[in-house]
Design an enzyme around this catalytic site. Sequence first.
Site, PDB file in Angstrom:
ATOM      1  N   TYR A 162      33.966 -26.267 -93.808  1.00  6.64           N
ATOM      2  CA  TYR A 162      33.203 -26.043 -95.037  1.00  6.64           C
ATOM      3  C   TYR A 162      32.810 -27.361 -95.690  1.00  6.64           C
ATOM      4  O   TYR A 162      31.633 -27.632 -95.888  1.00  6.64           O
ATOM      5  CB  TYR A 162      34.040 -25.202 -95.998  1.00  6.64           C
ATOM      6  CG  TYR A 162      33.311 -24.827 -97.271  1.00  6.64           C
ATOM      7  CD1 TYR A 162      32.358 -23.814 -97.267  1.00  6.64           C
ATOM      8  CD2 TYR A 162      33.582 -25.469 -98.476  1.00  6.64           C
ATOM      9  CE1 TYR A 162      31.693 -23.457 -98.436  1.00  6.64           C
ATOM     10  CE2 TYR A 162      32.921 -25.120 -99.639  1.00  6.64           C
ATOM     11  CZ  TYR A 162      31.983 -24.109 -99.625  1.00  6.64           C
ATOM     12  OH  TYR A 162      31.324 -23.767-100.778  1.00  6.64           O
ATOM     13  N   VAL A 204      40.550 -17.904-106.880  1.00  4.70           N
ATOM     14  CA  VAL A 204      41.649 -17.782-107.841  1.00  4.70           C
ATOM     15  C   VAL A 204      41.304 -16.883-109.037  1.00  4.70           C
ATOM     16  O   VAL A 204      42.127 -16.067-109.450  1.00  4.70           O
ATOM     17  CB  VAL A 204      42.157 -19.181-108.270  1.00  4.70           C
ATOM     18  CG1 VAL A 204      41.148 -19.952-109.106  1.00  4.70           C
ATOM     19  CG2 VAL A 204      43.470 -19.077-108.993  1.00  4.70           C
ATOM     20  N   VAL A 205      40.097 -17.000-109.594  1.00  6.27           N
ATOM     21  CA  VAL A 205      39.812 -16.221-110.807  1.00  6.27           C
ATOM     22  C   VAL A 205      39.752 -14.727-110.463  1.00  6.27           C
ATOM     23  O   VAL A 205      40.353 -13.891-111.152  1.00  6.27           O
ATOM     24  CB  VAL A 205      38.496 -16.675-111.489  1.00  6.27           C
ATOM     25  CG1 VAL A 205      38.298 -15.921-112.797  1.00  6.27           C
ATOM     26  CG2 VAL A 205      38.501 -18.176-111.766  1.00  6.27           C
TER      27      VAL A 205
HETATM   28  N1  NAD Z   1      31.074 -19.820-106.124  1.00  7.68           N
HETATM   29  C1  NAD Z   1      31.470 -21.081-106.108  1.00  7.68           C
HETATM   30  O1  NAD Z   1      32.403 -21.441-106.820  1.00  7.68           O
HETATM   31  C2  NAD Z   1      30.763 -22.109-105.279  1.00  7.68           C
HETATM   32  C3  NAD Z   1      31.134 -23.444-105.430  1.00  7.68           C
HETATM   33  C4  NAD Z   1      30.485 -24.418-104.686  1.00  7.68           C
HETATM   34  C5  NAD Z   1      29.454 -24.068-103.834  1.00  7.68           C
HETATM   35  N2  NAD Z   1      29.094 -22.782-103.717  1.00  7.68           N
HETATM   36  C6  NAD Z   1      28.025 -22.445-102.771  1.00  7.68           C
HETATM   37  O2  NAD Z   1      27.135 -21.489-103.329  1.00  7.68           O
HETATM   38  C7  NAD Z   1      26.685 -20.589-102.330  1.00  7.68           C
HETATM   39  C8  NAD Z   1      26.956 -19.153-102.749  1.00  7.68           C
HETATM   40  O3  NAD Z   1      28.328 -18.975-102.987  1.00  7.68           O
HETATM   41  P1  NAD Z   1      28.913 -17.572-103.499  1.00  7.68           P
HETATM   42  O4  NAD Z   1      30.074 -17.874-104.342  1.00  7.68           O
HETATM   43  O5  NAD Z   1      27.821 -16.723-104.027  1.00  7.68           O
HETATM   44  O6  NAD Z   1      29.465 -16.981-102.124  1.00  7.68           O
HETATM   45  P2  NAD Z   1      29.312 -15.556-101.433  1.00  7.68           P
HETATM   46  O7  NAD Z   1      30.228 -15.559-100.275  1.00  7.68           O
HETATM   47  O8  NAD Z   1      29.442 -14.471-102.438  1.00  7.68           O
HETATM   48  O9  NAD Z   1      27.792 -15.583-100.934  1.00  7.68           O
HETATM   49  C9  NAD Z   1      27.374 -16.154 -99.750  1.00  7.68           C
HETATM   50  C10 NAD Z   1      26.307 -15.258 -99.131  1.00  7.68           C
HETATM   51  O10 NAD Z   1      25.823 -15.842 -97.913  1.00  7.68           O
HETATM   52  C11 NAD Z   1      25.786 -14.843 -96.904  1.00  7.68           C
HETATM   53  N3  NAD Z   1      25.932 -15.499 -95.602  1.00  7.68           N
HETATM   54  C12 NAD Z   1      27.019 -16.152 -95.108  1.00  7.68           C
HETATM   55  N4  NAD Z   1      26.752 -16.640 -93.889  1.00  7.68           N
HETATM   56  C13 NAD Z   1      25.459 -16.313 -93.600  1.00  7.68           C
HETATM   57  C14 NAD Z   1      24.619 -16.520 -92.489  1.00  7.68           C
HETATM   58  N5  NAD Z   1      25.033 -17.184 -91.386  1.00  7.68           N
HETATM   59  N6  NAD Z   1      23.350 -16.031 -92.530  1.00  7.68           N
HETATM   60  C15 NAD Z   1      22.913 -15.341 -93.605  1.00  7.68           C
HETATM   61  N7  NAD Z   1      23.678 -15.096 -94.690  1.00  7.68           N
HETATM   62  C16 NAD Z   1      24.937 -15.581 -94.683  1.00  7.68           C
HETATM   63  C17 NAD Z   1      26.938 -13.918 -97.257  1.00  7.68           C
HETATM   64  O11 NAD Z   1      26.835 -12.633 -96.651  1.00  7.68           O
HETATM   65  C18 NAD Z   1      26.833 -13.860 -98.768  1.00  7.68           C
HETATM   66  O12 NAD Z   1      25.943 -12.873 -99.200  1.00  7.68           O
HETATM   67  C19 NAD Z   1      27.378 -21.018-101.044  1.00  7.68           C
HETATM   68  O13 NAD Z   1      26.505 -21.876-100.325  1.00  7.68           O
HETATM   69  C20 NAD Z   1      28.582 -21.803-101.511  1.00  7.68           C
HETATM   70  O14 NAD Z   1      28.980 -22.780-100.578  1.00  7.68           O
HETATM   71  C21 NAD Z   1      29.737 -21.781-104.412  1.00  7.68           C
HETATM   72  O1  UGA Z   2      33.841 -25.301-106.341  1.00  5.24           O
HETATM   73  C1  UGA Z   2      33.857 -25.688-105.191  1.00  5.24           C
HETATM   74  O2  UGA Z   2      33.285 -26.679-104.817  1.00  5.24           O
HETATM   75  C2  UGA Z   2      34.592 -24.877-104.146  1.00  5.24           C
HETATM   76  O3  UGA Z   2      35.591 -24.201-104.856  1.00  5.24           O
HETATM   77  C3  UGA Z   2      36.260 -23.168-104.281  1.00  5.24           C
HETATM   78  O4  UGA Z   2      37.354 -23.670-103.478  1.00  5.24           O
HETATM   79  P1  UGA Z   2      38.755 -23.755-104.250  1.00  5.24           P
HETATM   80  O5  UGA Z   2      38.653 -24.617-105.449  1.00  5.24           O
HETATM   81  O6  UGA Z   2      39.810 -24.088-103.280  1.00  5.24           O
HETATM   82  O7  UGA Z   2      38.866 -22.263-104.759  1.00  5.24           O
HETATM   83  P2  UGA Z   2      40.027 -21.206-104.900  1.00  5.24           P
HETATM   84  O8  UGA Z   2      40.354 -20.580-103.604  1.00  5.24           O
HETATM   85  O9  UGA Z   2      39.608 -20.327-105.995  1.00  5.24           O
HETATM   86  O10 UGA Z   2      41.304 -22.060-105.322  1.00  5.24           O
HETATM   87  C4  UGA Z   2      41.372 -22.770-106.548  1.00  5.24           C
HETATM   88  C5  UGA Z   2      42.818 -23.155-106.810  1.00  5.24           C
HETATM   89  O11 UGA Z   2      43.535 -21.957-107.106  1.00  5.24           O
HETATM   90  C6  UGA Z   2      44.687 -21.875-106.316  1.00  5.24           C
HETATM   91  N1  UGA Z   2      44.934 -20.421-106.063  1.00  5.24           N
HETATM   92  C7  UGA Z   2      44.064 -19.693-105.332  1.00  5.24           C
HETATM   93  C8  UGA Z   2      44.267 -18.348-105.154  1.00  5.24           C
HETATM   94  C9  UGA Z   2      45.404 -17.743-105.715  1.00  5.24           C
HETATM   95  O12 UGA Z   2      45.665 -16.521-105.586  1.00  5.24           O
HETATM   96  N2  UGA Z   2      46.256 -18.512-106.432  1.00  5.24           N
HETATM   97  C10 UGA Z   2      46.041 -19.851-106.637  1.00  5.24           C
HETATM   98  O13 UGA Z   2      46.840 -20.501-107.309  1.00  5.24           O
HETATM   99  C11 UGA Z   2      44.426 -22.706-105.073  1.00  5.24           C
HETATM  100  O14 UGA Z   2      45.624 -23.240-104.567  1.00  5.24           O
HETATM  101  C12 UGA Z   2      43.535 -23.788-105.628  1.00  5.24           C
HETATM  102  O15 UGA Z   2      44.317 -24.859-106.102  1.00  5.24           O
HETATM  103  C13 UGA Z   2      35.293 -22.251-103.606  1.00  5.24           C
HETATM  104  O16 UGA Z   2      35.892 -21.202-103.025  1.00  5.24           O
HETATM  105  C14 UGA Z   2      34.370 -22.961-102.687  1.00  5.24           C
HETATM  106  O17 UGA Z   2      33.398 -22.122-102.192  1.00  5.24           O
HETATM  107  C15 UGA Z   2      33.644 -23.958-103.476  1.00  5.24           C
HETATM  108  O18 UGA Z   2      32.758 -24.688-102.683  1.00  5.24           O
END
Ligand code: NAD
Ligand code: UGA
Length: 334
Positions: A162, A204-205
């Site tokens: 990732y 986490v949320v």
């Molecule tokens: N939510 C966050 O906190 C967070 C943080 C940093 C970056 N991002 C980025 O934002 C984007 C959206 O994240 P999200 O939280 O909505 O995630 P999500 O998993 O809800 O959405 C991702 C979507 O992409 C689709 N997808 C995955 N692989 C695919 C493929 N090969 N072809 C077509 N579709 C595909 C999934 O089915 C899903 O609908 C991602 O690129 C993620 O890396 C999210």
């Molecule tokens: O913002 C980002 O850039 C990235 O953040 C997240 O990755 P992460 O921060 O590891 O997200 P979580 O899985 O929500 O974890 C956040 C923290 O919560 C903790 N956690 C998670 C899940 C849980 O049940 N309990 C808990 O304490 C994890 O250890 C971690 O420290 C997203 O899932 C990624 O897609 C995204 O790109």
Amino acid sequence: MLSAYHAFAEILSSLQPNLRILVTGGAGFIGSHLVDKLMENEKNEVIVVDNYFTGSKDNLKKWIGHPRFELIRHDVTEKLLVEVDQIFHLACPASPIFYKYNPVKTIKTNVIGTLNMLGLAKRVGARILLTSTSEVYGDPLEHPQKEEYWGNVNPIGVRSCYDEGKRVAETLMFDYHRQHGIEIRIARIFNTYGPRMNIDDGRVVSNFIAQAIRGEPLTVQSPGTQTRSFCYVSDMVDGLIRLMEGEHTGPINIGNPGEFTMMELAEAVKELIDPAVPVKIVENTPDDPRQRKPNITKAKELLGWEPKITLREGLPLMEDDFRQRLGVPKKHIN
Ligand SMILES: NC(=O)c1ccc[n+]([C@@H]2O[C@H](COP(=O)([O-])OP(=O)(O)OC[C@H]3O[C@@H](n4cnc5c(N)ncnc54)[C@H](O)[C@@H]3O)[C@@H](O)[C@H]2O)c1
Ligand SMILES: O=C(O)[C@H]1O[C@H](OP(=O)(O)OP(=O)(O)OC[C@H]2O[C@@H](n3ccc(=O)[nH]c3=O)[C@H](O)[C@@H]2O)[C@H](O)[C@@H](O)[C@@H]1O
């Protein structure tokens, strides 16, 4: 005088061409909220492509059948040909449990998927925005993180599919920009939350809210002092649209600088939903970043953007959505 002004404004607006916008990953959490916002503008036609790995048609059900909306089942690792003006490229599983489930597919999605979308942008002359991530900073040694920081990333760890995948995607964006003149935008998104997250998404949320509503212990991964900065999804969508419409390539951090330890987050969720649920410390996963907080000076100065919704305002909005989907109404105390 006023009606002449309105007539003039109407003529001007009818002269503006419609924009055809592709949203990859538009059936996911952030993507579907972005689609809702883009569809509010009657000049926009929106095409979503998604393979439904972590997304669902349900997130888009209000648009299915709308004349300005199209939904295509497609995997971005395969080539795509559509005539569009803008591409919001979000497709990629985002929750660590899903992106680690099939790491080879995750890196293919980031690398081949982004290559395909850049190829499309080049062919049709579209502007393309990549949703990169704060994970490009790895386990950061600089705090808060500025865009100039190059990061501290394990290239061979279980998260690398990732975070290294997104770093390569950023490289590809800049190489296409320099070599082929493609108009690019890169958003580095920091942890975003809100309604429509998958209930069992694993982030986490969503975990804490679902656990508190079900009356289960909140699973804080050790040590619990690690921090994250949480951005509400409507603020995120506003930032992404500003970045797409603005003049700056980025990368630009988009996130909420309000920083919390996971223990503090658990306490905030308990206080909101059920002070009686216990907290359970469980084992963490490898390479979990110890701290993360965006420096958003660039977003403020270049996009005029900053988040409006605090964690304490956003959590109840998410609780309402989760209660509805879990079928557990709030108990009213008379
Ligand atoms: N939510 C966050 O906190 C967070 C943080 C940093 C970056 N991002 C980025 O934002 C984007 C959206 O994240 P999200 O939280 O909505 O995630 P999500 O998993 O809800 O959405 C991702 C979507 O992409 C689709 N997808 C995955 N692989 C695919 C493929 N090969 N072809 C077509 N579709 C595909 C999934 O089915 C899903 O609908 C991602 O690129 C993620 O890396 C999210
Ligand atoms: O913002 C980002 O850039 C990235 O953040 C997240 O990755 P992460 O921060 O590891 O997200 P979580 O899985 O929500 O974890 C956040 C923290 O919560 C903790 N956690 C998670 C899940 C849980 O049940 N309990 C808990 O304490 C994890 O250890 C971690 O420290 C997203 O899932 C990624 O897609 C995204 O790109």
